[in-house]
Enzyme design. Sequence first.
Site, PDB file in Angstrom:
ATOM      1  N   GLU A   8       0.709  -1.187   0.385  1.00 40.86           N
ATOM      2  CA  GLU A   8      -0.789   0.334  -0.347  1.00 40.86           C
ATOM      3  C   GLU A   8       0.162   1.437  -0.044  1.00 40.86           C
ATOM      4  O   GLU A   8       0.351   2.100   0.615  1.00 40.86           O
ATOM      5  CB  GLU A   8      -0.798  -0.093   0.745  1.00 40.86           C
ATOM      6  CG  GLU A   8      -1.629  -1.053   1.229  1.00 40.86           C
ATOM      7  CD  GLU A   8      -2.564  -1.562   2.695  1.00 40.86           C
ATOM      8  OE1 GLU A   8      -2.825  -0.227   3.205  1.00 40.86           O
ATOM      9  OE2 GLU A   8      -3.891  -1.553   2.308  1.00 40.86           O
ATOM     10  N   GLU A  19      -7.362  -9.956  -0.531  1.00 43.61           N
ATOM     11  CA  GLU A  19      -7.425  -9.832   0.385  1.00 43.61           C
ATOM     12  C   GLU A  19      -9.355  -9.977   0.305  1.00 43.61           C
ATOM     13  O   GLU A  19      -9.641  -8.895   1.048  1.00 43.61           O
ATOM     14  CB  GLU A  19      -6.869  -8.532   1.290  1.00 43.61           C
ATOM     15  CG  GLU A  19      -5.600  -8.494   0.801  1.00 43.61           C
ATOM     16  CD  GLU A  19      -5.066  -7.532   2.040  1.00 43.61           C
ATOM     17  OE1 GLU A  19      -5.630  -6.719   2.225  1.00 43.61           O
ATOM     18  OE2 GLU A  19      -3.865  -7.144   2.078  1.00 43.61           O
TER      19      GLU A  19
HETATM   20  C1  GLA Z   1      -4.816  -3.584   4.798  1.00 43.98           C
HETATM   21  C2  GLA Z   1      -3.562  -4.899   4.960  1.00 43.98           C
HETATM   22  C3  GLA Z   1      -4.249  -6.182   5.508  1.00 43.98           C
HETATM   23  C4  GLA Z   1      -4.496  -5.690   6.752  1.00 43.98           C
HETATM   24  C5  GLA Z   1      -5.670  -5.003   6.398  1.00 43.98           C
HETATM   25  C6  GLA Z   1      -6.881  -5.553   7.769  1.00 43.98           C
HETATM   26  O1  GLA Z   1      -5.654  -4.509   3.451  1.00 43.98           O
HETATM   27  O2  GLA Z   1      -3.215  -5.297   3.917  1.00 43.98           O
HETATM   28  O3  GLA Z   1      -2.310  -6.734   6.257  1.00 43.98           O
HETATM   29  O4  GLA Z   1      -4.322  -5.169   8.101  1.00 43.98           O
HETATM   30  O5  GLA Z   1      -5.475  -3.986   6.257  1.00 43.98           O
HETATM   31  O6  GLA Z   1      -7.307  -6.496   8.306  1.00 43.98           O
END
Ligand code: GLA
Length: 338
Positions: free
Chosen positions: A135, A243
């Site tokens: 990120e 994710e």
């Molecule tokens: C972001 C991060 C993850 C996690 C999420 C919340 O997407 O990449 O590692 O911390 O936030 O669970």
Amino acid sequence: MKYDTMPSLCEAHAKYFKVGTCLNSRDFVAHDSILKKHFNCITDEGMMKWEPTEPEDGVFTWEEADKIAGYAKANGMALRAHAPLWHIQTAEWTHLDADGKPASRELLIERIERHTKAFCERYADQFFCWDVVNEVIDDDPDGGLLRKTKWLEGIGDDYIDIAYTLARKYAPNAQLFYNDYNEYDPIKRDKIVRLLRGMQERGIPLDGFGMQSHINVHEFDIGEYKRTIETYAALGLRIHITELDVSPYSARERMLPAYPYTDELIERQATIYRQVFAAAREYSDVIDDVTTWGIADDINWLDGWLRPGRAHYPLLFYYDHTPKFFTRQIVEDAICGK
Ligand code: GLA
């Protein structure tokens, strides 16, 4: 698990890609039987990040990370390592020198190397893939390319290149990934492509891109999502959906104290989940893993995020651990080759 008579999600997808989930040390106690039946790949949710593994300068604590890695190993599941270089979950000391002043570029690079080496000595023989940096794109469409982080401030633009070069040195066999969210937003996507292409042009080791895919039902377009897969694939990178969760609520609704989980919202959620899995199967020549960010709705990161206690229902299994009807449909789609 007695209510779960459906075929296994990961077995149904075995010829396409791995099906993963994130794990923290609560999940494998609460969700053990779902995990063992439906998932064959684990990403650590937070315990392998910098702060929990090096809370103090040069002091490494592996207990929680070991539990995640140990669970994956004991159950024959692949392991994705995740996010040491992130703007969150990094302790204050990391960016300061012994006098409490901002650490120099040299000291910061030394620390990245020491951390990378220690992490790899412990886990590099196990993880097949690593989200080295997480990120770092500036979300402001009118802003620059990179998020203003303490790493950027202390080292300069090349901190990302340095992190990947060190990751390759200490984990030569792992696939190195960059991971980000809102990756299907066209403006952000362009920025991510600029970052990744720049790294490739500079000869920085990079094998893949992680499409986080934190989706909400009000702002999703499967056409744009497929274009996104094609865009990153055109860079010659492997792709993981890293994710995945599908919230029934918009950003505004998530702030409200409660909001119903209506049949209409569940139907929209079902459609999107099925579309995403179908797209992943369609592009399985470049997609090697689809990971959901959690297992069942009783433990999910959204519930504790904007408004603690507020329920969000973003996952494939209900609070009571029974599969949602669309989870069964996803498996049927896969088995029928849809
Ligand atoms: C972001 C991060 C993850 C996690 C999420 C919340 O997407 O990449 O590692 O911390 O936030 O669970």
